[in-house]
Design an enzyme around this catalytic site. Structure first.
Site, short mmCIF file in Angstrom:
data_model
loop_
_atom_site.label_atom_id
_atom_site.label_comp_id
_atom_site.label_asym_id
_atom_site.label_seq_id
_atom_site.Cartn_x
_atom_site.Cartn_y
_atom_site.Cartn_z
N SER A 27 -8.08 -43.01 -14.83
CA SER A 27 -8.46 -42.05 -13.79
C SER A 27 -8.84 -42.77 -12.50
CB SER A 27 -9.64 -41.19 -14.26
OG SER A 27 -10.81 -42.01 -14.45
N ASN A 110 -20.40 -42.91 -20.38
CA ASN A 110 -20.58 -41.48 -20.58
C ASN A 110 -21.68 -40.91 -19.68
OD1 ASN A 110 -18.68 -41.90 -22.53
ND2 ASN A 110 -19.99 -41.39 -24.27
N THR A 155 -11.65 4.23 2.91
CA THR A 155 -11.63 4.10 1.45
C THR A 155 -10.19 4.32 1.04
OG1 THR A 155 -12.10 6.45 1.07
CG2 THR A 155 -13.99 4.97 1.20
N HIS A 156 -9.72 3.55 0.08
CA HIS A 156 -8.32 3.60 -0.35
C HIS A 156 -7.37 3.33 0.84
CE1 HIS A 156 -9.80 5.36 -4.09
NE2 HIS A 156 -10.50 6.20 -3.33
N SER A 275 6.39 -17.46 14.87
CA SER A 275 7.58 -17.54 14.02
C SER A 275 8.54 -18.60 14.55
CB SER A 275 8.27 -16.18 13.99
OG SER A 275 9.57 -16.28 13.46
N LYS A 281 6.16 -13.14 17.81
CA LYS A 281 5.23 -13.02 16.69
C LYS A 281 3.94 -13.82 16.91
CE LYS A 281 5.65 -11.24 13.34
NZ LYS A 281 6.23 -11.78 12.11
N ASN A 283 1.05 -14.51 14.12
CA ASN A 283 0.75 -14.26 12.71
C ASN A 283 -0.62 -14.79 12.32
OD1 ASN A 283 3.40 -13.24 12.39
ND2 ASN A 283 4.18 -15.32 12.07
N GLU A 288 -4.37 -15.62 5.98
CA GLU A 288 -3.57 -15.36 4.78
C GLU A 288 -3.78 -16.47 3.75
OE1 GLU A 288 0.02 -12.85 6.97
OE2 GLU A 288 0.33 -14.96 6.44
N TYR A 315 -19.27 -36.80 -26.48
CA TYR A 315 -18.30 -37.06 -25.43
C TYR A 315 -16.89 -36.99 -25.99
CZ TYR A 315 -15.73 -39.01 -21.54
OH TYR A 315 -14.85 -39.17 -20.51
N GLN A 320 -12.30 -35.87 -18.86
CA GLN A 320 -11.65 -36.52 -17.72
C GLN A 320 -10.71 -35.55 -17.01
OE1 GLN A 320 -10.25 -40.63 -18.23
NE2 GLN A 320 -8.27 -39.98 -17.40
#
Length: 484
Positions: A27, A110, A155-156, A275, A281, A283, A288, A315, A320
């Site tokens: 590692s 450890n 709402t919704h 874009s 555009k 964006n 996002e 352990y 790891q």
């Protein structure tokens, strides 16, 4: 290890140093993240060993000097090894000879790795906490500037009732405030030292675990050595708290994306893109991506939970594979939170467009129904009158016609027409909702004051933890200088 390597121990290490699986076991590359943490843990441990006369002061000084050289060369200068802990020890031995192996007296990899993870993770948690504070500050600023800026509430995703930009902003400030609280509580459980637990059954040496904990800025020790070396619940708790934060940020990002789509606000260019083919555009790409981080965080929780599930004490090498879930999650969520803060802080709200849309879809209907109920009609009857009016239009004439049909009488027989006209106005409707937590400017102004006070308190709590770590580092450096 008790000090110098015996011939037998060197042979044993050589026996396990080759083979086709070495790369799979290693590692070292990923451990660059905890390189500085390991050096700090090494220093604190060596200082304690010297103070307890377990290692000679001169040897301790040589080890600590070698650690300075290792630090100067950086992670890239380390020799090969299964992990950063072994590589640093090898580098010290290369510099001063077999006495370098005495740095590992009374500990195991450890407890060492568990300590390093906590040492680094607490820094990451503090950075994320600071990101939540920045986002809350931005939301409070938006609220302060828009106490009377009416806007449609949904709402919704359908027009529901008029509210204000300030009320909307403080709804997210409250949620991020709880995320701050969760992370502060998590920090308290992260900031405990496993060092001295050794492999899992403690050590025969007369060590001082409280001393190393103090030198490293931990608030205390994990007492049970088996628990200390093996437990990763702190990592799962942190990742879970980050996932909740990411979910909050995702909702905020979606709202701002929707508002930008409807022309309610303009995002700053720094938080937008264009874009490659459509020149007109603009964006909301950053938001996002911030919205998507909730999926990354949920994946981190799922991956970490699955890795930890069913692991026996004490352990296991599976651990790891556990830690990368934490690092990826904390990096992504902290960044997304900072991006959201910047986007909110620099957006321009289109006040006139918001006001024009605040009453869309007969959003004041509930206020009218409440008014009729307050003047003696059963609420369900009032609801029926207004629902019937909604089919005919969102004005007084429609309500009058509905009252004639449903109640068999003029609307004026039940309520003052002027009061009805006021209830139909979005701004007046908002102003009438001055109960605790409501959108009325008076209620929101009081809520803003409380939010700013809590924000100041939380900022102080984070600063206190930063200061405590800085003070511990200063103490450790002073103790090291006494030997070097």
């Amino acid at each position: 290890m008790t000090g110098e390597d015996s011939d037998e121990s060197v042979v044993r290490r050589d026996r396990f140093s080759g083979g086709p699986a070495r790369g799979f076991l290693s590692s070292l590359a990923a451990d660059e993240r905890i390189f500085a943490a390991d050096l700090a843990v090494d220093r604190a441990h060596v200082v304690m060993l010297a103070e307890r006369d377990i290692v000679d002061a001169e040897v301790a000084g040589a080890i600590l000097s070698a650690l300075e050289s290792v630090e100067a060369d950086g992670h890239g200068g380390l020799p090969g090894g299964e992990d950063v802990h072994e590589a640093i020890e090898t580098a010290v031995i290369e510099r001063i000879g077999p006495d370098g192996g005495k740095m590992h007296t009374a500990r195991s990899r450890n407890d060492e790795v568990a300590t390093c993870i906590r040492h680094r993770l607490r820094e990451d948690v503090l950075e994320t906490l600071e990101a939540t504070l920045a986002l809350r500050e931005a939301l409070c600023a938006v609220a302060a500037a828009n106490l009377e800026t009416t806007m449609p509430g949904y709402t919704h995703l359908q027009p529901a009732q008029p509210t204000t930009v300030a009320h909307w902003a403080l709804s997210y400030e409250a949620a991020i405030g709880r995320d701050t609280e969760r992370l502060l509580e998590t920090y308290a459980r992260v900031n405990r030292s496993p060092l001295g637990a050794a492999a899992f059954a403690g050590t025969t040496f007369d060590i001082d675990r409280e001393r190393t904990a103090s030198l490293l800025g931990f608030d205390g020790v994990l007492e049970n050595s088996m628990d200390a070396a093996s437990a990763r619940d702190f990592a799962l708790e942190t990742t879970s708290a980050l996932s909740v934060l990411a979910t909050t940020v995702s909702g905020l990002a979606e709202d701002v994306i929707l508002f930008a789509n409807r022309g309610f606000l303009d995002l700053a260019d720094d938080y937008s893109s264009t874009s490659s083919i459509m020149p007109q555009k603009k964006n909301p790409d950053t938001l996002e991506l911030a919205r998507a981080v909730a999926g990354d965080a949920a994946g981190g929780v799922g991956g970490l939970t699955t890795t930890l599930k069913g692991l026996p004490r004490a352990y296991n090498r599976d651990l790891q594979r556990a830690t990368p879930h934490v690092w990826r999650t904390v990096d992504a969520v902290s960044e997304a939170t900072r991006v959201a803060a910047g986007a909110v802080a620099t957006a321009d709200w289109n006040v006139d467009d918001l006001a024009a849309e605040a009453g869309a879809g007969f959003s004041t209907a509930t206020g009218v129904a409440d008014l009729l109920a307050a003047n003696g009609l059963p609420f369900r009857t009032a609801h029926e009158v207004v629902a019937e009016a909604a089919e005919r239009g969102a004005d007084y004439d429609a309500l009058e016609s509905a009252a004639q049909d449903v109640l068999g009488d003029s609307l004026a027989a039940f309520v003052d027409p002027a009061a009805v006209e006021a209830a139909l106005d979005p701004a007046a409707s908002v102003a009438s909702r001055d109960s605790l937590g409501g959108p009325a400017p008076t209620a929101v102004e009081a809520a803003l004051e409380r939010a700013e006070t809590t924000l100041e308190t939380d900022s102080g709590r984070v600063a206190e933890r930063r200061d405590a770590l800085a003070a511990a580092l200063e103490t450790l450096e002073a103790e090291v200088s006494a030997y070097v």
